[in-house]
Design a protein around this motif. Structure first.
Motif, PDB file in Angstrom:
ATOM      1  N   THR A 107       4.734  11.035   5.766  1.00  0.00           N
ATOM      2  CA  THR A 107       3.705  11.271   4.748  1.00  0.00           C
ATOM      3  C   THR A 107       4.296  11.454   3.354  1.00  0.00           C
ATOM      4  N   ILE A 108       5.251  12.329   3.224  1.00  0.00           N
ATOM      5  CA  ILE A 108       5.835  12.596   1.903  1.00  0.00           C
ATOM      6  C   ILE A 108       6.831  11.508   1.515  1.00  0.00           C
ATOM      7  N   GLY A 109       7.525  10.955   2.485  1.00  0.00           N
ATOM      8  CA  GLY A 109       8.517   9.916   2.212  1.00  0.00           C
ATOM      9  C   GLY A 109       7.969   8.719   1.446  1.00  0.00           C
ATOM     10  N   PRO A 110       6.843   8.114   1.878  1.00  0.00           N
ATOM     11  CA  PRO A 110       6.314   6.972   1.138  1.00  0.00           C
ATOM     12  C   PRO A 110       5.860   7.307  -0.290  1.00  0.00           C
ATOM     13  N   ILE A 111       5.384   8.531  -0.483  1.00  0.00           N
ATOM     14  CA  ILE A 111       4.985   8.929  -1.842  1.00  0.00           C
ATOM     15  C   ILE A 111       6.210   8.974  -2.748  1.00  0.00           C
ATOM     16  N   VAL A 112       7.270   9.595  -2.286  1.00  0.00           N
ATOM     17  CA  VAL A 112       8.509   9.649  -3.063  1.00  0.00           C
ATOM     18  C   VAL A 112       9.094   8.253  -3.227  1.00  0.00           C
ATOM     19  N   ASP A 113       9.034   7.448  -2.182  1.00  0.00           N
ATOM     20  CA  ASP A 113       9.526   6.074  -2.242  1.00  0.00           C
ATOM     21  C   ASP A 113       8.763   5.275  -3.294  1.00  0.00           C
ATOM     22  N   SER A 114       7.449   5.442  -3.347  1.00  0.00           N
ATOM     23  CA  SER A 114       6.645   4.708  -4.329  1.00  0.00           C
ATOM     24  C   SER A 114       7.000   5.112  -5.745  1.00  0.00           C
ATOM     25  N   LEU A 115       7.162   6.401  -5.987  1.00  0.00           N
ATOM     26  CA  LEU A 115       7.526   6.868  -7.328  1.00  0.00           C
ATOM     27  C   LEU A 115       8.937   6.425  -7.700  1.00  0.00           C
ATOM     28  N   TYR A 143      -0.408  -0.273 -10.708  1.00  0.00           N
ATOM     29  CA  TYR A 143      -0.611   0.356  -9.411  1.00  0.00           C
ATOM     30  C   TYR A 143      -0.184   1.811  -9.469  1.00  0.00           C
ATOM     31  N   LEU A 144      -1.006   2.659  -8.892  1.00  0.00           N
ATOM     32  CA  LEU A 144      -0.694   4.074  -8.796  1.00  0.00           C
ATOM     33  C   LEU A 144       0.285   4.316  -7.646  1.00  0.00           C
ATOM     34  N   PHE A 145       0.122   3.531  -6.587  1.00  0.00           N
ATOM     35  CA  PHE A 145       0.956   3.691  -5.395  1.00  0.00           C
ATOM     36  C   PHE A 145       1.261   2.305  -4.839  1.00  0.00           C
ATOM     37  N   THR A 146       2.524   2.035  -4.591  1.00  0.00           N
ATOM     38  CA  THR A 146       2.952   0.777  -3.991  1.00  0.00           C
ATOM     39  C   THR A 146       3.955   1.087  -2.895  1.00  0.00           C
ATOM     40  N   SER A 147       3.670   0.592  -1.717  1.00  0.00           N
ATOM     41  CA  SER A 147       4.579   0.799  -0.593  1.00  0.00           C
ATOM     42  C   SER A 147       4.308  -0.294   0.438  1.00  0.00           C
ATOM     43  N   SER A 148       4.755  -0.065   1.644  1.00  0.00           N
ATOM     44  CA  SER A 148       4.558  -0.999   2.742  1.00  0.00           C
ATOM     45  C   SER A 148       4.212  -0.205   3.990  1.00  0.00           C
ATOM     46  N   TRP A 149       3.428  -0.811   4.874  1.00  0.00           N
ATOM     47  CA  TRP A 149       3.086  -0.136   6.125  1.00  0.00           C
ATOM     48  C   TRP A 149       4.315   0.090   6.998  1.00  0.00           C
ATOM     49  N   VAL A 187       7.158   1.319   5.853  1.00  0.00           N
ATOM     50  CA  VAL A 187       7.941   2.430   5.295  1.00  0.00           C
ATOM     51  C   VAL A 187       7.694   3.762   6.008  1.00  0.00           C
ATOM     52  N   PRO A 188       6.438   4.199   6.286  1.00  0.00           N
ATOM     53  CA  PRO A 188       6.249   5.505   6.933  1.00  0.00           C
ATOM     54  C   PRO A 188       6.974   5.680   8.260  1.00  0.00           C
ATOM     55  N   PRO A 189       6.890   4.719   9.213  1.00  0.00           N
ATOM     56  CA  PRO A 189       7.641   4.961  10.457  1.00  0.00           C
ATOM     57  C   PRO A 189       9.156   4.958  10.261  1.00  0.00           C
ATOM     58  N   LEU A 190       9.636   4.119   9.354  1.00  0.00           N
ATOM     59  CA  LEU A 190      11.086   4.096   9.099  1.00  0.00           C
ATOM     60  C   LEU A 190      11.564   5.406   8.498  1.00  0.00           C
ATOM     61  N   LEU A 191      10.816   5.941   7.537  1.00  0.00           N
ATOM     62  CA  LEU A 191      11.211   7.214   6.933  1.00  0.00           C
ATOM     63  C   LEU A 191      11.010   8.371   7.905  1.00  0.00           C
ATOM     64  N   GLY A 192      10.004   8.287   8.755  1.00  0.00           N
ATOM     65  CA  GLY A 192       9.823   9.316   9.786  1.00  0.00           C
ATOM     66  C   GLY A 192      11.019   9.387  10.709  1.00  0.00           C
ATOM     67  N   ILE A 193      11.489   8.235  11.153  1.00  0.00           N
ATOM     68  CA  ILE A 193      12.680   8.186  12.017  1.00  0.00           C
ATOM     69  C   ILE A 193      13.906   8.685  11.270  1.00  0.00           C
ATOM     70  N   ALA A 194      14.036   8.300  10.009  1.00  0.00           N
ATOM     71  CA  ALA A 194      15.189   8.748   9.215  1.00  0.00           C
ATOM     72  C   ALA A 194      15.201  10.271   9.069  1.00  0.00           C
ATOM     73  N   TYR A 195      14.032  10.885   8.862  1.00  0.00           N
ATOM     74  CA  TYR A 195      13.976  12.349   8.735  1.00  0.00           C
ATOM     75  C   TYR A 195      14.368  13.020  10.043  1.00  0.00           C
ATOM     76  N   VAL A 196      13.955  12.463  11.185  1.00  0.00           N
ATOM     77  CA  VAL A 196      14.326  13.050  12.471  1.00  0.00           C
ATOM     78  C   VAL A 196      15.845  12.941  12.682  1.00  0.00           C
ATOM     79  N   VAL A 197      16.408  11.782  12.396  1.00  0.00           N
ATOM     80  CA  VAL A 197      17.852  11.604  12.554  1.00  0.00           C
ATOM     81  C   VAL A 197      18.626  12.525  11.627  1.00  0.00           C
ATOM     82  N   LEU A 198      18.243  12.568  10.353  1.00  0.00           N
ATOM     83  CA  LEU A 198      18.940  13.444   9.406  1.00  0.00           C
ATOM     84  C   LEU A 198      18.735  14.917   9.745  1.00  0.00           C
ATOM     85  N   GLY A 199      17.551  15.268  10.235  1.00  0.00           N
ATOM     86  CA  GLY A 199      17.304  16.655  10.643  1.00  0.00           C
ATOM     87  C   GLY A 199      18.182  17.084  11.799  1.00  0.00           C
TER      88      GLY A 199
END
Length: 82
Positions: A18-26, A58-64, A66-78
């Motif tokens: 959830t937070i990852g794509p927002i930061v990624d977009s900015l 665009y206020l927000f630009t990302s890809s569908w 990105v969320p699962p990839l960043l979710g997995i990255a947070y679990v691995v880094l955690g």
């Protein structure tokens, strides 16, 4: 790598997805163009830096993808980082 409980993995994945794509977009607003499964939310007002984003307001630009990839990255880094 220490073992993480399923609850901790779930929380890390949810935050990353959830937070990852927002930061990624900015962070990547004027650097990347998402060609695979794009998500684009138009800005209600013109953005002053539209020349840097190729003329698109665009206020927000990302890809569908990105969320699962960043979710997995947070679990691995955690699990790796203390």
């Amino acid at each position: 790598m220490r073992p993480l409980s399923p609850q901790t993995c779930g929380k890390l994945f949810a935050i990353g997805a959830t937070i990852g794509p927002i930061v990624d977009s900015l962070h990547n607003q004027c650097l990347l163009k998402y060609d695979i499964l794009p998500i684009q939310i138009s800005s209600p007002m013109p953005i002053a830096m539209s020349t840097m984003t190729g003329g698109y307001d665009y206020l927000f630009t990302s890809s569908w993808s990105v969320p699962p990839l960043l979710g997995i990255a947070y679990v691995v880094l955690g699990g790796i980082l203390p």
